[in-house]
Design a protein around this motif. Structure first.
Motif, short mmCIF file in Angstrom:
data_model
loop_
_atom_site.label_atom_id
_atom_site.label_comp_id
_atom_site.label_asym_id
_atom_site.label_seq_id
_atom_site.Cartn_x
_atom_site.Cartn_y
_atom_site.Cartn_z
N ARG A 248 -23.73 26.91 19.33
CA ARG A 248 -23.43 27.50 20.64
C ARG A 248 -23.66 29.01 20.64
O ARG A 248 -24.06 29.58 21.65
CB ARG A 248 -21.98 27.20 21.02
CG ARG A 248 -21.65 25.73 21.16
CD ARG A 248 -20.23 25.54 21.68
NE ARG A 248 -19.79 24.14 21.59
CZ ARG A 248 -19.05 23.66 20.62
NH1 ARG A 248 -18.63 24.47 19.65
NH2 ARG A 248 -18.70 22.40 20.59
N LYS B 137 -27.73 20.61 25.38
CA LYS B 137 -26.83 20.60 26.53
C LYS B 137 -25.54 19.84 26.24
O LYS B 137 -24.49 20.16 26.79
CB LYS B 137 -27.54 20.00 27.75
CG LYS B 137 -28.63 20.90 28.31
CD LYS B 137 -29.21 20.34 29.60
CE LYS B 137 -30.24 21.27 30.19
NZ LYS B 137 -30.80 20.75 31.46
N SER C 82 -23.38 22.41 24.24
CA SER C 82 -22.93 23.53 25.07
C SER C 82 -21.96 23.08 26.15
O SER C 82 -21.11 23.86 26.59
CB SER C 82 -24.13 24.23 25.70
OG SER C 82 -24.86 23.32 26.54
N GLY C 83 -22.04 21.81 26.57
CA GLY C 83 -21.16 21.33 27.63
C GLY C 83 -19.83 20.80 27.14
O GLY C 83 -18.97 20.44 27.96
N HIS C 84 -19.62 20.75 25.83
CA HIS C 84 -18.37 20.23 25.26
C HIS C 84 -17.90 21.17 24.16
O HIS C 84 -18.17 20.96 22.98
CB HIS C 84 -18.56 18.82 24.72
CG HIS C 84 -18.92 17.81 25.77
ND1 HIS C 84 -17.98 17.17 26.54
CD2 HIS C 84 -20.13 17.35 26.18
CE1 HIS C 84 -18.59 16.34 27.38
NE2 HIS C 84 -19.89 16.44 27.18
N ARG D 185 -20.61 13.87 30.72
CA ARG D 185 -19.91 14.97 31.38
C ARG D 185 -18.50 14.60 31.83
O ARG D 185 -17.66 15.48 32.05
CB ARG D 185 -20.72 15.45 32.59
CG ARG D 185 -20.83 14.44 33.72
CD ARG D 185 -21.71 14.94 34.85
NE ARG D 185 -21.89 13.93 35.89
CZ ARG D 185 -22.68 14.11 36.95
NH1 ARG D 185 -23.34 15.25 37.07
NH2 ARG D 185 -22.81 13.16 37.83
N ASP E 92 -26.54 15.14 28.84
CA ASP E 92 -25.33 15.89 29.17
C ASP E 92 -24.65 15.32 30.40
O ASP E 92 -23.42 15.36 30.53
CB ASP E 92 -25.66 17.38 29.39
CG ASP E 92 -26.67 17.58 30.51
OD1 ASP E 92 -27.76 17.00 30.40
OD2 ASP E 92 -26.38 18.32 31.46
N GLU E 93 -25.41 14.72 31.35
CA GLU E 93 -24.80 14.07 32.51
C GLU E 93 -24.10 12.78 32.11
O GLU E 93 -23.09 12.41 32.69
CB GLU E 93 -25.88 13.79 33.56
CG GLU E 93 -26.43 15.04 34.23
CD GLU E 93 -27.57 14.73 35.18
OE1 GLU E 93 -27.68 15.42 36.19
OE2 GLU E 93 -28.34 13.78 34.91
#
Length: 387
Positions: A302, A269, A272-274, A174, A170-171
């Motif tokens: 999600r 992750k 959920s992060g996008h 990001r 996820d990093e």
């Protein structure tokens, strides 16, 4: 009749009509003008007639941002986008707006701690080993997404793995704010296979497994020029499957499901992060397995938290209904022959559609022909418990 003379504006020559007469511009034009040599500049004079040395024109500056984003989306590759971010401030500001990203993992960085732990604990599950392999693979791409001058030196040299900081997936992604289509390719498949064995799978996930198709064969070879029809593509009692063959096919199926659920666990992750993500595909360079998630499946992922398997870094595989087809020998159109060809269609228990288009469309040719031929044969139904 009008004549046309091209006028160059930027990159596009535009034809502009000119009148046949120029009387409106110069009164009483001379139809046969004579050049006065005295009016021409003296080549020996001090008059500077050279062309001024101007800065070269950057034609990219003429392109509006939507056009430039279209070009960057066609590039897609995360490494190339990292290079593009170093060109100018404008490029650097546009890279996060790219909505189609392709991440190719080139190598797997050895994780000494994980290796030592694996050696000390031989009881680690197969699923945990698969996830460890995938996690280390992601470490090698993390440094391509940091928009700094350090990236350039990374491309120009081959730094040791100790110089590369490790980041979670996820990093790595990001910096992309409007990601819609994401494709990730691992360096190889998770399943160790003997030479000549074919095993391919494709799985669709939401919050849990929704569909999975597995195609396998004990060996792949070229069929003879004049095959014996009586020994190829047999039907009837000759294609009955014995316990030893069935056991191996079940092992193939479980191995594919563990690999798929391990990849699914890895994506939590990222998804959920996008929230703009509409399509996700996680495959491998060997072409062994493909995990896909469409827009509806991503929304379901999600909305419902995943259920992790106890003691393994993968999601729980639900109770399943399985339909299996088998052929001792299968000659495909062209020159390919599959021995011990097997097709497995998998859905959660209670599902009725175990032979729909989602099975036929799982693989490209020539394997799509194998799927079609196997589905015309006798099939076996199996129920599997959750694991």
């Amino acid at each position: 009749m009008e004549t046309y003379q091209p006028l160059r504006l930027g990159l596009l020559p535009l034809p502009l009509p000119l009148p046949t007469t120029v009387s409106s511009l110069t009164p009483n034009p001379d139809p046969n003008p004579i050049l006065d040599p005295l009016s021409l500049p003296d080549p020996d004079s001090d008059l500077d007639t050279s062309i001024s040395d101007e800065e070269p024109v950057d034609h990219f500056d003429w392109l509006p941002d939507p056009v430039l984003l279209l070009i960057l989306n066609r590039i897609g590759d995360v490494k190339s986008l990292g290079r593009c971010s170093l060109i100018s401030r404008r490029f650097r500001s546009l890279i996060p707006l790219v909505d189609q990203v392709y991440v190719r993992v080139d190598c797997v960085i050895r994780d000494d701690a994980a290796t030592a732990s694996t050696s000390a604990n031989q009881t680690r599950t197969r699923g945990a080993g698969i996830f460890s392999h995938i996690t280390r693979a992601f470490h090698s791409i993390s440094h391509f997404l940091t928009p700094s001058r350090k990236i350039l030196s990374t491309f120009q040299s081959s730094p040791s793995t100790s110089d590369i900081s490790h980041h979670s997936p996820d990093e790595v992604l990001r910096n992309f704010k409007d990601l819609r289509h994401l494709q990730i390719v691992l360096p190889d498949g998770e399943l160790g296979l003997d030479d000549g064995v074919l095993l391919k799978w494709k799985a669709g996930f939401g919050s849990t497994l929704e569909t999975c198709v597995v195609l396998g064969a004990s060996s792949v070879s070229s069929k003879p020029e004049n095959p014996n029809p009586s020994s190829c593509n047999k039907t009837g009692e000759e294609e009955a499957i014995n316990n030893a063959i069935l056991k191996l096919r079940i092992i193939w199926t479980i191995s594919a499901l563990i690999a798929a659920s391990s990849r699914h666990y890895l994506l939590e992750k990222i998804v959920s992060g996008h929230e703009t993500l509409e399509r996700l595909e996680l495959s491998d360079k060997d072409g062994q397995g493909v995990l896909t998630m469409d827009k509806g499946q991503l929304e379901g992922f999600r909305a419902s938290p995943i259920s992790a398997s106890c003691g393994a870094l993968r999601t729980v595989v639900p109770a399943l209904s399985v339909k299996l087809w088998y052929a001792p020998m299968l000659d495909l159109p062209g020159s390919m022959r599959l021995e011990g060809a097997t097709l497995v269609a998998i859905r959660p228990s209670g599902s009725e559609d175990l032979a729909g288009d989602w099975v036929l469309d799982a693989f490209d040719e020539p394997y799509q022909s194998a799927v079609r031929m196997l589905m015309a044969r006798r099939n076996y139904r199996i129920e599997m418990n959750s694991f």
